[in-house]
Design an enzyme around this catalytic site. Sequence first.
Site, mmCIF file in Angstrom:
data_model
loop_
_atom_site.group_PDB
_atom_site.id
_atom_site.type_symbol
_atom_site.label_atom_id
_atom_site.label_comp_id
_atom_site.label_asym_id
_atom_site.label_seq_id
_atom_site.Cartn_x
_atom_site.Cartn_y
_atom_site.Cartn_z
ATOM 1 N N LEU A 531 -3.563 8.830 -2.825
ATOM 2 C CA LEU A 531 -2.901 9.527 -3.929
ATOM 3 C C LEU A 531 -3.410 9.086 -5.297
ATOM 4 O O LEU A 531 -3.314 9.825 -6.268
ATOM 5 C CB LEU A 531 -1.384 9.289 -3.864
ATOM 6 C CG LEU A 531 -0.670 9.795 -2.605
ATOM 7 C CD1 LEU A 531 0.783 9.374 -2.623
ATOM 8 C CD2 LEU A 531 -0.783 11.313 -2.508
ATOM 9 N N GLY A 532 -3.909 7.865 -5.388
ATOM 10 C CA GLY A 532 -4.389 7.376 -6.683
ATOM 11 C C GLY A 532 -4.694 5.904 -6.610
ATOM 12 O O GLY A 532 -4.539 5.247 -5.580
ATOM 13 N N GLY A 534 -4.659 2.163 -9.241
ATOM 14 C CA GLY A 534 -4.352 1.493 -10.489
ATOM 15 C C GLY A 534 -4.921 0.105 -10.483
ATOM 16 O O GLY A 534 -5.687 -0.275 -9.594
ATOM 17 N N PHE A 536 -3.506 -2.569 -9.774
ATOM 18 C CA PHE A 536 -2.982 -3.348 -8.662
ATOM 19 C C PHE A 536 -3.664 -3.015 -7.341
ATOM 20 O O PHE A 536 -3.643 -3.796 -6.405
ATOM 21 C CB PHE A 536 -1.482 -3.071 -8.505
ATOM 22 C CG PHE A 536 -1.194 -1.596 -8.348
ATOM 23 C CD1 PHE A 536 -1.283 -0.974 -7.129
ATOM 24 C CD2 PHE A 536 -0.870 -0.837 -9.463
ATOM 25 C CE1 PHE A 536 -1.029 0.381 -6.997
ATOM 26 C CE2 PHE A 536 -0.635 0.512 -9.339
ATOM 27 C CZ PHE A 536 -0.714 1.133 -8.098
ATOM 28 N N GLY A 537 -4.236 -1.808 -7.224
ATOM 29 C CA GLY A 537 -4.788 -1.348 -5.953
ATOM 30 C C GLY A 537 -4.620 0.140 -5.799
ATOM 31 O O GLY A 537 -4.606 0.879 -6.791
ATOM 32 N N VAL A 539 -2.769 3.746 -3.789
ATOM 33 C CA VAL A 539 -1.543 4.317 -3.221
ATOM 34 C C VAL A 539 -1.937 5.405 -2.229
ATOM 35 O O VAL A 539 -2.780 6.258 -2.527
ATOM 36 C CB VAL A 539 -0.628 4.903 -4.319
ATOM 37 C CG1 VAL A 539 0.639 5.482 -3.702
ATOM 38 C CG2 VAL A 539 -0.277 3.840 -5.348
ATOM 39 N N ASP A 650 7.450 -1.398 -19.142
ATOM 40 C CA ASP A 650 6.246 -0.582 -18.973
ATOM 41 C C ASP A 650 6.613 0.879 -18.748
ATOM 42 O O ASP A 650 6.064 1.558 -17.876
ATOM 43 C CB ASP A 650 5.414 -1.105 -17.799
ATOM 44 C CG ASP A 650 3.965 -0.615 -17.861
ATOM 45 O OD1 ASP A 650 3.297 -0.613 -16.822
ATOM 46 O OD2 ASP A 650 3.515 -0.187 -18.944
#
Length: 840
Positions: A531-532, A534, A536-537, A539, A650
């Site tokens: 899905l995407g 970021g 962090f890693g 999804v 955030d």
Amino acid sequence: MGAPFLFFFLFLLRAASASNDTVTPTQPLKDGGVLVSPTGKFALGFFSPGRSANRYLGIWFHQVPQQTVVWVANRDNPIAAGDSGILSIDSTGNLVLHERRDGTKFPIWSTNVSAKLGSSSSRFAQLLDSGNWVLFSENSTVALWQSVDYPTNTLLPGAKLGLDRKSGLDRFLSSWRSEDDPGTGDFSFRVNPRGSPQVFHYRGETPYTRSFPWPWGTYADIFDVSFINNEDEVYFTITVTEDSLLFWEVLDSSGILREKIWRTGYDDWKEYWATPTQKCDSYGRCGANGLCDPSNFNTFECSCLPGYEPKSPTSWRLFDGSGGCVRKSSESETPDGFCGVGEGFVRVQKVKVPDSTRAVWVGKKSGSELSCEDECRKNCSCSAYAEMESAGGNVKGCLLWFGELVDTVYFPVTFQDLYVRVDAAEFANYQGGSNDSFELKLKLSILLPSIGSVLLVVIVLGFCWLRRWRNRTAKKRRIRDLFHPNHGSNHFTDSVVTEEMEGGSVYPELPFFSLNAIRAATDNFSPANKLGRGGFGSVYKGRLPNGQEVAVKRLSENSRQGLEQFRNEVLLIAKLQHRNLVKLYGCCIEEEEQMLIYEYLPNRSLDLFLFDRKGGTLLDWMRRFNIIVRIARGILYLHQDSRFRIIHRDLKTSNILLDAELNPKISDFGMAMILEANQVQWQTTSIGGTYGYMSPEYAVFGKFSEKSDVFSFGVILLEMITGEKISRIYQDEENSNLITHVWMKWKEDRALEIVDPSMEEGSYDTQEVLRCIQIGLLCVEENVEDRPNMLTTVLMLSSAMPLPLPKQPSFASTGCSIIPKVTGGSCSLNDVTLTGLVTR
């Protein structure tokens, strides 16, 4: 001859208008017909609620598109489906509702007014613009009967809620059974005249919530609210100060009392206020002699009043205060109370004073002095007193309590203080009644035994844990290392982490998924399910064996940022439950993998819709406003209504996810932090968040508070209106950013020019949009003190309360102005979350 002719002319004129707002002996109302009040505010006729086929005679708002019924005549005796009703004035002069069944009429409801008052042939019933339906005699302006004396579940402006002491008439609200059945439900809302009168909210015969006791003052906002208590009557009433505003106070079938408003241009009612909405709203939440503090989100909301101690310390350590508090043993105690030498009164500031049903009112006589303390000292059984004064000072006196003090609640916006009677030893401890000393001793008296018990349990459990799990696999060691209180993150205080981890309150509630189960759900992390990505890693979309669709956040192996986020979210979001917060289903910690499993939201993030030309056209103003309000309510829950007082840190459009109906859910709590109950602000040397959405005091000095989230929300609100990113630079305005661009247009009275062009002119309420722009500018004020809190922001969005004028913003939040100059850092406009920036 002139007077009789004039009377006859007026009678004919009224008869001619009967079809509009009046029922007469010769002009009945049949099912299918409708009466409309003179200016069209209200209508009276037959209706079927919800999915029911039964027919009822009722009154509703005529101007509101969604039928909103405010009164029902035959609520407990419906007209069966297939039959029809007819309303008429019978030979006794009463309004009578008949059901026509198989050609025969059966009476099912009547006003039952005496026939002695005027001729039945001269009576008529008229629907007024107040929503009141009144039975008159032609030669009198006095109402023989009126619907506001017999309310159902709704209080209309100007109507009285309370007791007529002379006639015994008791006007009170009672809930519907359900949305489909207006029959008398379980909940009621009525004035209790005993002692010092109060308005009670009951479930059956049991008190559910309670108002302040009399004397109330009249206070004005959008509404004038007043409470009258005299020899003839005691009642509560509301009047609306804005003619264009429709008001509705309703006791719904779930037991919630709601105040709603509607004006031209609205597509639905806007909720202005509701109760109960928090723990301390519940009557007697902390039992007899207890004190409930709704701001205690991080700790137990109950404490004992001065001179009292928990009746069951064990129950209180388990966060159950229903047993209340009892008097501490004292040498000066007598069977009749306290009358010892050196006793005194400890002041408990800013409270909703206890239930005054059994309290005694001592009024101040004109020209005389009155000491409430002296009045209480006269009787050894007097346990507390309060000095009471209505707004305007027209009623002054003392309330004296005898016996137990029930339902005392901290209420910071009130002016009322409670003085609790204590013996000499206890009085000396409080140093003459200092409220600060009282609060400290109360907290210590509960926290110290609780801490000792918790430490003992922690030591025993820790010993057992070490013995049992000494040889656990790397997976369990990884869990231990990740969530140990000394892990290094400053996102939580040590006490909170210790409670969460060693108290064992996270893991039993949060399921652990095996790595094989997640691999199967995501088709072994197939690129097609990605899905995407970021910082962090990545999804992935997945489907569990039960068919549940989920989103799997897979922590990158080298992401320290993601590790911190992972720990934060597991410890925090598992405790949060709100319709506008993303739901965490569980986590996976196995081998070298750390993953979080969330609910899957098909429309992904808000920014993908808002900043895309095609997606933006799907967000009309109604949808945008719905998203704005729901985001605000989600933030309010974090700040005020959740167990912890949480600062998200955030908030941005990419962290707002949308479900299938485009309802928003706040996500990504990796940067979230908890403030203690009495903590206003926190300072950190490690800034986390996204430039542009970060408030100036946080971006520059590392100071954050609830107002930091308010600033971020203001940026989101302006982005929702304009369809532009905060990072956009306006070259023609000396490189201004979105905030300064909006301000310049606002100052020039050209604010509507900023509205997203994908929303066609005429498709939105311009006044509502302008109001939202003003709220957005108030939220992004540079000075923390000038920004509203989220409760005020929600009220501003959902009501017509007056708004202050915003001040000129001087903070450029594009991320390329003030931040690099102070920190010496680099600049980026890609909306990526940054962490670890050390401020001066």
